[in-house]
Structures are given as structure tokens and as C-alpha cells.
Design a protein around this motif. Structure first.
Motif, PDB file in Angstrom:
ATOM      1  N   ARG A   1      -8.911  -0.329   0.177  1.00 34.26           N
ATOM      2  CA  ARG A   1      -7.867  -1.065   0.885  1.00 34.26           C
ATOM      3  C   ARG A   1      -8.257  -1.320   2.343  1.00 34.26           C
ATOM      4  O   ARG A   1      -7.974  -2.393   2.887  1.00 34.26           O
ATOM      5  CB  ARG A   1      -6.546  -0.289   0.798  1.00 34.26           C
TER       6      ARG A   1
ATOM      7  N   PHE B   1       0.833  -1.208   0.000  1.00 32.99           N
ATOM      8  CA  PHE B   1       0.000   0.000   0.000  1.00 32.99           C
ATOM      9  C   PHE B   1       0.865   1.254   0.000  1.00 32.99           C
ATOM     10  O   PHE B   1       0.642   2.189  -0.772  1.00 32.99           O
ATOM     11  CB  PHE B   1      -0.921   0.018   1.211  1.00 32.99           C
TER      12      PHE B   1
ATOM     13  N   CYS C   1      -1.637   3.402   3.751  1.00 31.01           N
ATOM     14  CA  CYS C   1      -2.159   4.418   2.840  1.00 31.01           C
ATOM     15  C   CYS C   1      -1.698   5.817   3.242  1.00 31.01           C
ATOM     16  O   CYS C   1      -1.334   6.634   2.386  1.00 31.01           O
ATOM     17  CB  CYS C   1      -3.692   4.366   2.820  1.00 31.01           C
TER      18      CYS C   1
END
Length: 267
Positions: free
Chosen positions: A148, A117, A218
Motif C-alpha cells: 500500500r 486501508f 495502515c
């Protein structure tokens, strides 16, 4: 002089890490707001479900079977020497359910998925693809982050449950073939020790870990700067931070769910 520069650099890195951690907290709040508005990119979510779940299945199960086997090797001999060989299955079941499978599966996903990620989104950030999404009136939170997070939230509990079953199989094979503990005694012990709510609590822990891994990966990707070198640093720092947060949150979740002198809190 060099010592002063080192201290200054260390302070700068620490302050940068704290800022990014605070940013991750705010990102979590934004995700909640966007989810309440029903903003879910379905195609990306399906792709991330496949990446987090099936693609991580083999390594998670392989780890679990050896963890169950090693744990049985460590405790079975001592229990048998104390005349408590009939408790081996129950002890293994409790250890795997409450701690080993949720934490180790989360650690595997932090290394495999969390790093991916951070690297993917970080590369998009430094190559200005994130800015391009804004120009196309596409919110990166809806398009990149939420799929995600949903994938990790849903897949990590499932992987944990499968890892629990696989770990028990690994322990059972060792108990039968090395320590001559019958399968009936082993499984009866596991059934007597393990409560159904222990499994639900383990899945809750796994879901919490999944959300933390996704948010940190993220967030570190979205705050990446400095080109290719920055992507590498963000990836490494995201994994280390995710592991740290997993272990800290595991303490508090375990304290809330399993405190007491032999029984967890009432569900």
C-alpha cells in the motif's frame, strides 16, 4: 458530574490518538527496515497500484478541471482590470503546480484510499485475520503495509501530474471562452512562469503525502479494537489524521522548497 466524565473521555481519546500516532511513526521505521531487506509482495503491490491509481483517476481529474476553472474565474477578471490579462496562465500554472494539485489530490486519496486501508486492515484485525497471518509465518508489514505504501508513493505523483494538466485545460477553457484570453498568450505565460523544477518538487510533495496517507491508514487499521464500531472509528480518525498531517507537512515542504522572494531553493 457529566462535565467531569466528558473531560475524562476527551483526555482518554486524545491520549489514545497520540499513542496511535506514535505507533504510526514506528510503523514507518519498520517499513524502511523491511524495504532495505527487499521484502516486497509483488502480487499485492500490483493490486494496490491498480486500486490507488486507475481507480482514483476519474475523481482526481474531475476535481482538477473544476479547480482550474474556478481559480481562473476568481483571478482572471481582476488581472484583466489591472491590464495584466497576459499573466493569468502563469499564475494558474504556479498555483496548481506548487499547491493546489498536490494538496487536493492528496486530500482526495486520503478520503478514498486512506479510509479504505484503515477499514480493510481494521476489519482483518478485529476478525483475527492478522493473527492468522502470523500463524502462517507471514509478516503483515510485508503482506499488507508495504504494497500500500509503494502504491501511494508511485501513484500519487502520477495522479498529481495528470491533475495539473487537466487543471490547466480547465483554466484555459475558461480563459478563452469567458475572458477572451488567447490560448497562445495563456500558454506562453504558463511556460514563462513555470519552471521544470516546480513540477519535480510538486511530485516530491505528492510522494511524501502518499507515504503519509498509507502509513496512517495502515497503522490505524492495525491498531483497531472494538469490533465493527472500532472499525468505523478507526476509519474516520485515520482520514482526519491524514488530512491534518497533509496540511502540516505541506507547510514544511513548501517552506523548504519554495521559500524566498520569488524563486525556490536551488535544486
Amino acid at each position: 458530574m457529566s462535565q467531569t466524565i466528558f473531560k475524562s473521555s476527551l483526555f482518554t481519546d486524545l491520549w489514545r490518538w497520540i499513542q496511535r500516532l506514535i505507533t504510526a511513526v514506528f510503523l514507518g521505521g519498520q517499513v524502511i527496515i523491511h524495504l532495505l531487506k527487499g521484502k516486497i509482495h509483488r502480487r499485492n503491490t500490483v493490486e494496490q497500484l491498480a486500486a490507488v491509481g486507475p481507480d482514483s483517476l476519474f475523481i482526481a481529474l474531475l476535481t482538477a478541471i473544476f479547480v482550474g476553472a474556478v481559480f481562473t474565474i476568481q483571478v482572471a477578471r481582476e488581472f484583466i482590470n489591472f491590464g495584466a490579462g497576459n499573466l493569468v496562465g502563469g499564475v494558474l500554472a504556479v498555483a496548481l503546480t506548487r499547491e493546489l494539485t498536490p494538496v487536493l489530490t492528496a486530500v482526495i486519496l486520503a478520503g478514498r484510499v486512506g479510509s479504505a486501508f484503515a477499514a480493510e486492515i481494521g476489519t482483518m484485525k478485529v476478525t483475527e485475520q492478522i493473527d492468522a497471518l502470523f500463524m502462517l509465518k507471514t509478516d503483515p508489514i510485508d503482506y499488507l503495509v508495504i504494497p500500500r505504501i509503494i502504491a501511494c508513493l508511485l501513484m500519487l505523483p502520477i495522479l498529481t501530474l495528470l491533475s495539473l494538466i487537466t487543471g490547466m485545460i480547465g483554466g484555459l477553457l475558461i480563459a478563452i471562452n469567458i475572458y477572451n484570453v488567447s490560448d497562445t498568450v495563456f500558454l506562453d505565460s504558463a511556460r514563462n512562469f513555470l519552471d521544470i523544477w516546480d513540477i519535480f518538487k510538486a511530485m516530491i510533495k505528492a510522494g511524501c503525502f502518499g507515504v503519509l496517507i498509507a502509513i496512517i491508514g495502515c497503522s490505524w487499521g492495525l491498531t483497531t479494537t472494538g469490533g465493527a464500531k472500532g472499525v468505523g472509528q478507526s476509519t474516520t480518525t485515520a482520514v482526519v489524521t491524514a488530512l491534518l498531517v497533509i496540511f502540516i507537512s505541506n507547510f514544511f515542504l513548501s517552506w523548504l522548497m519554495f521559500q524566498g522572494t520569488g524563486a525556490g531553493l536551488a535544486p
